[in-house]
Design a protein around this motif. Structure first.
Motif, PDB file in Angstrom:
ATOM      1  N   LEU A 116      43.913  50.140  38.353  1.00  0.00           N
ATOM      2  CA  LEU A 116      44.537  49.718  39.595  1.00  0.00           C
ATOM      3  C   LEU A 116      44.946  50.905  40.471  1.00  0.00           C
ATOM      4  O   LEU A 116      44.829  50.856  41.695  1.00  0.00           O
ATOM      5  CB  LEU A 116      45.743  48.818  39.325  1.00  0.00           C
ATOM      6  CG  LEU A 116      45.427  47.316  39.268  1.00  0.00           C
ATOM      7  CD1 LEU A 116      44.573  46.984  38.059  1.00  0.00           C
ATOM      8  CD2 LEU A 116      46.697  46.480  39.276  1.00  0.00           C
ATOM      9  N   PRO A 137      46.515  49.702  44.756  1.00  0.00           N
ATOM     10  CA  PRO A 137      47.473  48.614  44.518  1.00  0.00           C
ATOM     11  C   PRO A 137      48.572  49.011  43.537  1.00  0.00           C
ATOM     12  O   PRO A 137      48.366  49.818  42.631  1.00  0.00           O
ATOM     13  CB  PRO A 137      46.604  47.500  43.920  1.00  0.00           C
ATOM     14  CG  PRO A 137      45.209  47.840  44.302  1.00  0.00           C
ATOM     15  CD  PRO A 137      45.148  49.332  44.365  1.00  0.00           C
ATOM     16  N   LYS A 142      52.308  42.356  39.491  1.00  0.00           N
ATOM     17  CA  LYS A 142      51.022  41.664  39.413  1.00  0.00           C
ATOM     18  C   LYS A 142      51.085  40.583  38.331  1.00  0.00           C
ATOM     19  O   LYS A 142      51.757  40.728  37.310  1.00  0.00           O
ATOM     20  CB  LYS A 142      49.900  42.646  39.088  1.00  0.00           C
ATOM     21  CG  LYS A 142      49.534  43.568  40.226  1.00  0.00           C
ATOM     22  CD  LYS A 142      48.751  42.830  41.298  1.00  0.00           C
ATOM     23  CE  LYS A 142      48.205  43.779  42.363  1.00  0.00           C
ATOM     24  NZ  LYS A 142      49.257  44.396  43.189  1.00  0.00           N
ATOM     25  N   ARG A 143      50.373  39.512  38.553  1.00  0.00           N
ATOM     26  CA  ARG A 143      50.344  38.409  37.587  1.00  0.00           C
ATOM     27  C   ARG A 143      49.305  38.707  36.504  1.00  0.00           C
ATOM     28  O   ARG A 143      48.134  38.887  36.809  1.00  0.00           O
ATOM     29  CB  ARG A 143      50.001  37.106  38.299  1.00  0.00           C
ATOM     30  CG  ARG A 143      50.983  36.709  39.397  1.00  0.00           C
ATOM     31  CD  ARG A 143      50.448  35.579  40.236  1.00  0.00           C
ATOM     32  NE  ARG A 143      49.208  35.985  40.909  1.00  0.00           N
ATOM     33  CZ  ARG A 143      48.392  35.151  41.547  1.00  0.00           C
ATOM     34  NH1 ARG A 143      48.664  33.846  41.597  1.00  0.00           N
ATOM     35  NH2 ARG A 143      47.285  35.602  42.128  1.00  0.00           N
ATOM     36  N   VAL A 194      45.918  34.296  38.045  1.00  0.00           N
ATOM     37  CA  VAL A 194      46.382  35.658  37.773  1.00  0.00           C
ATOM     38  C   VAL A 194      45.651  36.684  38.626  1.00  0.00           C
ATOM     39  O   VAL A 194      44.613  36.399  39.240  1.00  0.00           O
ATOM     40  CB  VAL A 194      46.218  36.009  36.268  1.00  0.00           C
ATOM     41  CG1 VAL A 194      47.012  35.027  35.415  1.00  0.00           C
ATOM     42  CG2 VAL A 194      44.751  36.039  35.852  1.00  0.00           C
ATOM     43  N   ASP A 195      46.210  37.894  38.622  1.00  0.00           N
ATOM     44  CA  ASP A 195      45.598  39.028  39.311  1.00  0.00           C
ATOM     45  C   ASP A 195      44.817  39.919  38.356  1.00  0.00           C
ATOM     46  O   ASP A 195      43.848  40.569  38.756  1.00  0.00           O
ATOM     47  CB  ASP A 195      46.677  39.879  39.993  1.00  0.00           C
ATOM     48  CG  ASP A 195      47.534  39.084  40.946  1.00  0.00           C
ATOM     49  OD1 ASP A 195      46.972  38.496  41.894  1.00  0.00           O
ATOM     50  OD2 ASP A 195      48.767  39.048  40.754  1.00  0.00           O
ATOM     51  N   VAL A 196      45.270  39.985  37.099  1.00  0.00           N
ATOM     52  CA  VAL A 196      44.644  40.817  36.078  1.00  0.00           C
ATOM     53  C   VAL A 196      44.412  39.954  34.852  1.00  0.00           C
ATOM     54  O   VAL A 196      45.331  39.301  34.355  1.00  0.00           O
ATOM     55  CB  VAL A 196      45.534  42.019  35.693  1.00  0.00           C
ATOM     56  CG1 VAL A 196      44.845  42.868  34.633  1.00  0.00           C
ATOM     57  CG2 VAL A 196      45.891  42.852  36.914  1.00  0.00           C
ATOM     58  N   LEU A 219      38.655  34.533  39.083  1.00  0.00           N
ATOM     59  CA  LEU A 219      39.530  35.696  39.116  1.00  0.00           C
ATOM     60  C   LEU A 219      39.582  36.281  40.517  1.00  0.00           C
ATOM     61  O   LEU A 219      40.641  36.687  41.000  1.00  0.00           O
ATOM     62  CB  LEU A 219      39.034  36.737  38.105  1.00  0.00           C
ATOM     63  CG  LEU A 219      39.867  37.990  37.905  1.00  0.00           C
ATOM     64  CD1 LEU A 219      41.295  37.648  37.485  1.00  0.00           C
ATOM     65  CD2 LEU A 219      39.211  38.898  36.863  1.00  0.00           C
ATOM     66  N   GLU A 222      40.049  40.158  44.485  1.00  0.00           N
ATOM     67  CA  GLU A 222      41.176  41.072  44.305  1.00  0.00           C
ATOM     68  C   GLU A 222      41.644  41.095  42.851  1.00  0.00           C
ATOM     69  O   GLU A 222      42.700  41.660  42.549  1.00  0.00           O
ATOM     70  CB  GLU A 222      42.326  40.695  45.235  1.00  0.00           C
ATOM     71  CG  GLU A 222      41.969  40.842  46.709  1.00  0.00           C
ATOM     72  CD  GLU A 222      43.142  40.538  47.616  1.00  0.00           C
ATOM     73  OE1 GLU A 222      44.227  40.172  47.108  1.00  0.00           O
ATOM     74  OE2 GLU A 222      42.983  40.665  48.846  1.00  0.00           O
ATOM     75  N   GLY A 223      40.847  40.512  41.968  1.00  0.00           N
ATOM     76  CA  GLY A 223      41.226  40.427  40.567  1.00  0.00           C
ATOM     77  C   GLY A 223      40.564  41.500  39.716  1.00  0.00           C
ATOM     78  O   GLY A 223      39.501  42.037  40.062  1.00  0.00           O
ATOM     79  N   TYR A 224      41.189  41.811  38.591  1.00  0.00           N
ATOM     80  CA  TYR A 224      40.711  42.856  37.693  1.00  0.00           C
ATOM     81  C   TYR A 224      40.558  42.302  36.282  1.00  0.00           C
ATOM     82  O   TYR A 224      41.353  41.458  35.847  1.00  0.00           O
ATOM     83  CB  TYR A 224      41.700  44.025  37.662  1.00  0.00           C
ATOM     84  CG  TYR A 224      41.891  44.718  38.986  1.00  0.00           C
ATOM     85  CD1 TYR A 224      41.145  45.847  39.314  1.00  0.00           C
ATOM     86  CD2 TYR A 224      42.823  44.245  39.906  1.00  0.00           C
ATOM     87  CE1 TYR A 224      41.322  46.488  40.539  1.00  0.00           C
ATOM     88  CE2 TYR A 224      43.006  44.880  41.130  1.00  0.00           C
ATOM     89  CZ  TYR A 224      42.251  45.996  41.441  1.00  0.00           C
ATOM     90  OH  TYR A 224      42.426  46.624  42.644  1.00  0.00           O
TER      91      TYR A 224
END
Length: 312
Positions: A116, A137, A142-143, A194-196, A219, A222-224
């Motif tokens: 990130l 970011p 982060k979620r 979620v974000d991650v 995801l 913008e998700g990882y």
């Protein structure tokens, strides 16, 4: 009478003397050629096998070891151990659940921060004499979603929640009601929320491609994705496509389909962080892993219940 252990693993050598000091005779066979030779030459002498998930132990190998009584797997995964063949012989199988959980969780958070915050690219460009102050970011808040909430998943959740104020959600076969995290009934629903997304579940047929193109799409751009478990849990072709097309923002991977061969296409991407399956490796983890193996062996040969049995 001393017992003989066939050692197929190659990552805990420094701590194997713990077994020898306890009276076990070790036959070390850390590659395919030595493994085949050891089984051929010492089949009647081997009472136990020490292996790890990807190395496993096949049905034919089990059949070739007439006095084999117990198989000890380091790490949580045991996907290449033929549990059916072991059960048919009444052979006990144990794993290393929890022994390296702290090391894996530490590495997962390191990958999370590196990915990130774009640490590898920032380091490389600075070494080239550049001064690229790219805005990256934040991690805090982060979620986080975790697939698999065993010992490793819980250790990751604790670090993320308490250290980075990350709301934690998870998917597992059944909810863990004793834990204050949000459960989702599918990887798809988890990915949407979620974000991650972290993979922390064992490999094997039950989790094959649990994360597919649809989950990656959910995801989002913008998700990882972070995988410190087994490559087989993720559809690698779908992941590569998602990374190349910007369907997800990036991925950090410690595991690959054909180790040690990492696809050139993954290496060429600027939105990946890649490490060579080292998440569970540290001196402390190796010591604790071998100690757990020893405790399982001692219990088994004393006629007592093993500490970490694998149910076939």
């Amino acid at each position: 009478m001393s017992k003989t252990v066939l050692v197929l693993v190659e990552t805990v050598d420094e701590y194997l003397p713990l077994l020898e000091q306890a009276g076990y005779r070790l036959i070390r066979a850390p590659n395919a050629q030595l493994r085949a030779a050891a089984i051929a030459q010492h089949a009647d002498e081997i009472d136990a096998v020490l292996t790890r998930g990807p190395l496993g132990l096949t049905a034919s190998e089990i059949q070739a070891l007439p006095n084999l009584q117990i198989i000890c797997v380091i790490g949580a995964g045991y996907e290449q151990v033929d549990l059916t063949a072991a059960a048919a012989r009444g052979i006990t199988v144990t794993n290393g659940a929890g022994a390296n959980a702290a090391a894996v969780a530490d590495h997962c958070l390191a990958l999370l921060l590196a990915l990130l915050r774009n640490i590898p690219n920032a380091d490389a460009s600075t070494r080239r004499g550049e001064w690229n102050r790219v805005i990256s970011p934040s991690v805090s808040g982060k979620r986080l979603g975790i697939i698999g909430l065993g010992a490793v998943g819980q250790a990751i959740a604790k670090r993320a929640s308490l250290g980075f104020d990350m709301p934690v959600s998870y998917h597992s076969r059944t909810p863990r009601k004793e834990l204050a995290y949000t459960w989702y009934d599918s990887p798809l629903r988890l990915a949407e929320a979620v974000d991650v997304l972290v993979i922390a579940t064992p490999g094997g047929a039950a989790t094959q491609h649990l994360v597919d193109a649809d989950v990656l799409k959910a995801l989002g751009a913008e998700g990882y994705l972070i995988n410190i478990a087994r490559a087989s849990v993720v559809d690698s072709a779908a992941l590569l496509e998602a990374l190349e097309q910007g369907c997800i923002a990036g991925a950090a991977l410690d595991v690959f389909d054909d180790e040690p061969n990492v696809p050139d296409a993954l290496k060429a991407l600027g939105n990946t962080v890649l490490t060579p399956h080292v998440a569970g490796q540290s001196p402390e983890a190796a010591r604790d892993t071998v100690t757990l193996v020893l405790r399982n062996l001692q219990a088994f040969f004393a006629g007592e219940p093993v500490l970490t049995p694998v149910r076939g």
